[in-house]
Design a protein around this motif. Structure first.
Motif, PDB file in Angstrom:
ATOM      1  N   LEU A   1      48.512  13.699  30.800  1.00  0.00           N
ATOM      2  CA  LEU A   1      48.255  14.318  29.495  1.00  0.00           C
ATOM      3  C   LEU A   1      47.162  13.551  28.766  1.00  0.00           C
ATOM      4  O   LEU A   1      47.316  12.360  28.471  1.00  0.00           O
ATOM      5  CB  LEU A   1      49.532  14.337  28.646  1.00  0.00           C
ATOM      6  CG  LEU A   1      50.701  15.139  29.210  1.00  0.00           C
ATOM      7  CD1 LEU A   1      51.906  15.027  28.287  1.00  0.00           C
ATOM      8  CD2 LEU A   1      50.322  16.604  29.417  1.00  0.00           C
ATOM      9  N   PRO A   2      46.037  14.196  28.445  1.00  0.00           N
ATOM     10  CA  PRO A   2      44.976  13.516  27.696  1.00  0.00           C
ATOM     11  C   PRO A   2      45.401  13.274  26.257  1.00  0.00           C
ATOM     12  O   PRO A   2      46.362  13.885  25.761  1.00  0.00           O
ATOM     13  CB  PRO A   2      43.811  14.500  27.780  1.00  0.00           C
ATOM     14  CG  PRO A   2      44.463  15.838  27.941  1.00  0.00           C
ATOM     15  CD  PRO A   2      45.702  15.601  28.754  1.00  0.00           C
ATOM     16  N   GLY A   3      44.674  12.394  25.580  1.00  0.00           N
ATOM     17  CA  GLY A   3      45.030  12.043  24.211  1.00  0.00           C
ATOM     18  C   GLY A   3      44.984  13.198  23.235  1.00  0.00           C
ATOM     19  O   GLY A   3      45.633  13.151  22.186  1.00  0.00           O
ATOM     20  N   LEU A   4      44.225  14.256  23.554  1.00  0.00           N
ATOM     21  CA  LEU A   4      44.162  15.430  22.685  1.00  0.00           C
ATOM     22  C   LEU A   4      45.365  16.352  22.836  1.00  0.00           C
ATOM     23  O   LEU A   4      45.574  17.241  22.010  1.00  0.00           O
ATOM     24  CB  LEU A   4      42.883  16.227  22.985  1.00  0.00           C
ATOM     25  CG  LEU A   4      41.579  15.656  22.424  1.00  0.00           C
ATOM     26  CD1 LEU A   4      40.383  16.383  23.032  1.00  0.00           C
ATOM     27  CD2 LEU A   4      41.557  15.778  20.904  1.00  0.00           C
ATOM     28  N   HIS A   5      46.168  16.165  23.868  1.00  0.00           N
ATOM     29  CA  HIS A   5      47.271  17.095  24.134  1.00  0.00           C
ATOM     30  C   HIS A   5      48.401  16.879  23.128  1.00  0.00           C
ATOM     31  O   HIS A   5      48.788  15.747  22.845  1.00  0.00           O
ATOM     32  CB  HIS A   5      47.797  16.888  25.555  1.00  0.00           C
ATOM     33  CG  HIS A   5      48.567  18.056  26.075  1.00  0.00           C
ATOM     34  ND1 HIS A   5      49.826  18.381  25.628  1.00  0.00           N
ATOM     35  CD2 HIS A   5      48.241  19.004  27.005  1.00  0.00           C
ATOM     36  CE1 HIS A   5      50.257  19.456  26.256  1.00  0.00           C
ATOM     37  NE2 HIS A   5      49.306  19.861  27.091  1.00  0.00           N
ATOM     38  N   PRO A   6      48.949  17.953  22.566  1.00  0.00           N
ATOM     39  CA  PRO A   6      50.020  17.786  21.566  1.00  0.00           C
ATOM     40  C   PRO A   6      51.255  17.082  22.110  1.00  0.00           C
ATOM     41  O   PRO A   6      51.919  16.357  21.367  1.00  0.00           O
ATOM     42  CB  PRO A   6      50.337  19.228  21.134  1.00  0.00           C
ATOM     43  CG  PRO A   6      49.770  20.107  22.202  1.00  0.00           C
ATOM     44  CD  PRO A   6      48.588  19.385  22.745  1.00  0.00           C
ATOM     45  N   VAL A   7      51.586  17.282  23.385  1.00  0.00           N
ATOM     46  CA  VAL A   7      52.757  16.603  23.947  1.00  0.00           C
ATOM     47  C   VAL A   7      52.491  15.107  24.083  1.00  0.00           C
ATOM     48  O   VAL A   7      53.388  14.286  23.872  1.00  0.00           O
ATOM     49  CB  VAL A   7      53.161  17.236  25.290  1.00  0.00           C
ATOM     50  CG1 VAL A   7      54.247  16.421  25.986  1.00  0.00           C
ATOM     51  CG2 VAL A   7      53.652  18.670  25.068  1.00  0.00           C
ATOM     52  N   PHE A   8      51.266  14.735  24.412  1.00  0.00           N
ATOM     53  CA  PHE A   8      50.914  13.305  24.431  1.00  0.00           C
ATOM     54  C   PHE A   8      51.099  12.707  23.041  1.00  0.00           C
ATOM     55  O   PHE A   8      51.723  11.648  22.884  1.00  0.00           O
ATOM     56  CB  PHE A   8      49.470  13.120  24.892  1.00  0.00           C
ATOM     57  CG  PHE A   8      49.018  11.683  24.889  1.00  0.00           C
ATOM     58  CD1 PHE A   8      49.180  10.892  26.015  1.00  0.00           C
ATOM     59  CD2 PHE A   8      48.445  11.114  23.750  1.00  0.00           C
ATOM     60  CE1 PHE A   8      48.777   9.553  26.011  1.00  0.00           C
ATOM     61  CE2 PHE A   8      48.042   9.786  23.734  1.00  0.00           C
ATOM     62  CZ  PHE A   8      48.212   9.008  24.873  1.00  0.00           C
ATOM     63  N   LYS A   9      50.582  13.367  22.022  1.00  0.00           N
ATOM     64  CA  LYS A   9      50.691  12.860  20.656  1.00  0.00           C
ATOM     65  C   LYS A   9      52.146  12.786  20.206  1.00  0.00           C
ATOM     66  O   LYS A   9      52.529  11.883  19.445  1.00  0.00           O
ATOM     67  CB  LYS A   9      49.871  13.745  19.711  1.00  0.00           C
ATOM     68  CG  LYS A   9      48.363  13.680  19.935  1.00  0.00           C
ATOM     69  CD  LYS A   9      47.627  14.668  19.043  1.00  0.00           C
ATOM     70  CE  LYS A   9      46.115  14.596  19.249  1.00  0.00           C
ATOM     71  NZ  LYS A   9      45.539  13.374  18.661  1.00  0.00           N
TER      72      LYS A   9
END
Length: 670
Positions: free
Chosen positions: A386-394
């Motif tokens: 999951l990249p840093g822009l992904h809501p699940v990552f955040k």
């Protein structure tokens, strides 16, 4: 390009005029030695000082336009120390909105960090090709840094790091945590030495001997356990609110292994009567049957696999009715059934065997495997997929703080011959690996989710089952929070099924990290928003509430060693005859093992100096008002539950506080 002593930041954009820039939250720290983990990487200096926190403001007069990225690098100086950047914000003139660029990473060496504007985006949502390229580039880099490794064959995979120094810098303890950890280890070791010296001058032949080492910081509840550990009602109550409330279940029939010797017809009738009323419960430790026991300093240790039958009284008390210490074996005499009516020392020895078995499963199955190793799988998969822009990552990243380093330190203890597990626990010396393998078969998706697990164990609706009550309330609160965030970014089930990054993350957890766990109910894909929300609720619950219930209860219930012996030094009794104080003391841990257990319980069960309560992380990974409003509502719900639990606990002789939100760490940080 503006110099920020010693940082440099470049704001990339174009179009409309947005003059003015603000860089905030850059933390600078001193140098530290190679073996100390802090907010700054190791250099040749051996001084450890508190980190400095500085805020920089830089005016940018030229047009910046719609902001997309900020590039951040550290100006190279004679002393190549590192900076930890919280976030960068850029405030436009007048009523123009602030643009935020979350970082929460180390800026070090000659590298350049590219930070996208903090609005969460799914892949393909943006018309700017640069965002998609950034996502792909970031994941490619992360997959080289965060690699899988096998700790023990057949167990969940771990981060590829043999020691703490091999960890990515962003996953290491910050300086405050390292200093606190080092101080606690030193004071704990000193306390153990003093206890051992004092004990050498005294005998170890009665239960009063344990009083000689029962000093130092201890809780009110641990003192109550010290005073009342022999009481049957406290023995039973621990299965509901103690350090391991995960084993008890309501009986639906008499267990097949419960073979009663001749002359116990009255006990059978009593058990069947309670069964008919729905008030018969059991705790079966069969997972320990046949596990090879440790040998400590040349002395054989022992394990058992008890079965406890209990009854629930109308008052809510859970009382033991019978204990079978070992299951029946072919061609062997029927094992004795121990009863509350037996001689006091005989009955106490039987309960002590149960306590020791509970200690083993609590530590290994319900703590290390079902929480720590699972949390590490979730963390590594998140960093890889999951990249840093992904809501699940955040959503998830605040709940991964310190987990990787905590787990590496724990594995070092397991693998070291001089580690506490091998020096004090009866499942040390290799037996723990077999136990982990057996426990993996019971690591089902349902068992990790309180609504399903508590229903399967028949524990719903029991007023005195306080863990069950509080766990369900927290699950509901976390679920509402998760649903609020997910519904902001996934407007339908089709968006979930079409999110390739999300689906790869799901497969990475189930098929890779958990070693093909789909046959135990774990999903290999998400088909709906509801299914995704349920899984994410499980992830956050395990890394926060469940860890609090299992970990922070240890100091209360396991610090008084006879209530939870880390090992047993004599074989389980095969008869009820000739149980003496010498038998009991010869079975319980010796002074050295007891001191090691108390040291471990204090290290694991203490609240952390830099503890972050559930939902109150200061990192702002999301931009925009909607996610922040959902977080505020989450915090309000937690505060309401806090007040409910405080009011309830005021009426209780033994309060249950482990799932009080203010006592729940926001991640597996110890």
């Amino acid at each position: 390009m503006g110099r920020l002593r010693p940082q440099a930041a470049q704001v990339l954009g174009g179009g409309n005029a947005v003059p003015g820039g603000l860089v905030t939250g850059l933390r600078r720290g001193p140098c530290t030695p190679v073996n100390v983990l802090s907010r700054v990487p190791a250099t040749k200096s051996h001084r450890v000082l508190s980190p400095q926190v500085e805020e920089f403001e830089q005016d940018v007069p030229q047009d910046l336009g719609p902001l997309q990225f900020v590039k951040l690098r550290k100006h190279h100086s004679l002393v190549d120390d590192a900076w930890f950047c919280d976030r960068i914000t850029v405030q436009g003139p007048g009523a123009l909105e602030e643009a935020a660029f979350p970082c929460y990473r180390w800026v070090q060496g000659q590298g350049v960090l590219t930070l996208p504007e903090g609005t969460a985006r799914l892949a393909g949502e943006s018309t700017l090709d640069e965002f998609q390229k950034h996502r792909e580039r970031e994941l490619k880099e992360r997959q080289l840094i965060y690699r899988w490794a096998t700790w023990k064959e057949g167990l969940p995979l771990t981060i590829a790091a043999d020691s703490v120094k091999d960890l990515p810098q962003d996953m290491k303890f910050h300086v405050e945590k390292s200093l606190d950890n080092e101080h606690r280890e030193k004071t704990g070791a000193l306390e153990m030495v003093l206890k051992r010296v004092y004990n050498l001058l005294n005998s170890w032949d009665s239960l009063e001997a344990f009083d000689q080492i029962f000093w130092g910081p201890k809780s009110t509840l641990s003192e109550k356990v010290h005073q009342r550990w022999q009481d049957d009602d406290l023995f039973g109550y621990q299965f509901l609110i103690g350090a391991n409330p995960m084993l008890l279940r309501r009986s639906t029939s008499l267990p097949y292994r419960l073979v009663l010797p001749l002359g116990m017809e009255e006990l059978r009738a009593q058990l069947e009567k309670e069964l008919q009323k729905g008030s018969l419960f059991e705790a079966d430790f069969i997972l320990l049957d046949g596990i090879p026991a440790n040998i400590i300093q040349g002395e054989q240790q022992y394990l058992a696999a008890p079965l406890v039958m209990l009854k629930m009284e109308p008052s809510g008390k859970l009382l033991p009715m019978a204990i079978q210490i070992q299951p029946p074996k072919p061609s062997s005499p029927i094992p004795p059934i121990f009863l509350p009516s037996d001689p006091p020392l005989t009955w106490l020895l039987a309960k002590t065997w149960v306590h020791s078995s509970d200690f083993q499963l609590q530590q290994l199955q319900y703590h290390v495997l079902n929480i720590h190793l699972l949390a590490e799988v979730i963390a590594v998969a998140t960093m890889r997929c999951l990249p840093g822009l992904h809501p699940v990552f955040k959503l998830l990243i605040p709940h991964m703080r310190y987990t990787m380093e905590v787990n590496i330190r724990a594995r070092t203890q397991f693998d070291s011959d001089s580690g506490i597990f091998n020096q004090a626990m009866s499942t040390g010396g290799g037996g723990f690996v077999q136990l982990f393998h057996r426990a993996m078969a019971q690591l089902t998706y349902r068992s990790l989710c309180p609504p399903e697990d508590l229903a399967d164990r028949g524990l719903l609706g029991i007023p005195s089952a306080l863990y069950a009550h509080d766990a369900l309330r927290l699950w509901e609160i976390i679920a509402r929070y998760v649903e609020g965030i997910i519904h902001l970014f996934y407007h339908g089930d089709d968006v979930v099924t079409g999110d390739r990054e999300l689906q790869a993350w799901c497969r990475e957890i189930t098929e890779v990290g958990l070693c093909q766990a789909q046959d135990r109910g774990f999903p290999v894909s998400f088909q709906s928003r509801a299914q995704l929300c349920h899984f994410l609720t499980m992830c956050i619950f395990r890394c926060t509430a469940q860890h609090a219930a299992i970990n922070f209860s240890q100091h209360d219930w396991f610090f008084w060693v006879p209530n939870a012996p880390c090992t047993m030094r004599m074989p389980p009794p095969t008869t009820k005859e000739d149980v003496t104080m010498a038998t009991l003391m010869g079975s319980l841990p010796n002074a050295r093992q007891s001191c090691l257990q108390m040291l471990l319980m204090r290290q694991l069960g203490r609240q952390q100096q830099d503890m972050v309560p559930l939902g109150y992380h200061t990192e702002e990974y999301f931009s925009g008002p909607e996610p922040k409003a959902i977080l505020r509502q989450f915090q309000a719900d937690l505060d309401n539950l806090e007040r409910e639990i405080v009011a309830r606990n005021e009426q209780l002789d033994i309060p249950y506080e482990y799932l009080k939100p203010s006592c729940i760490e926001n991640s597996v940080a110890v």
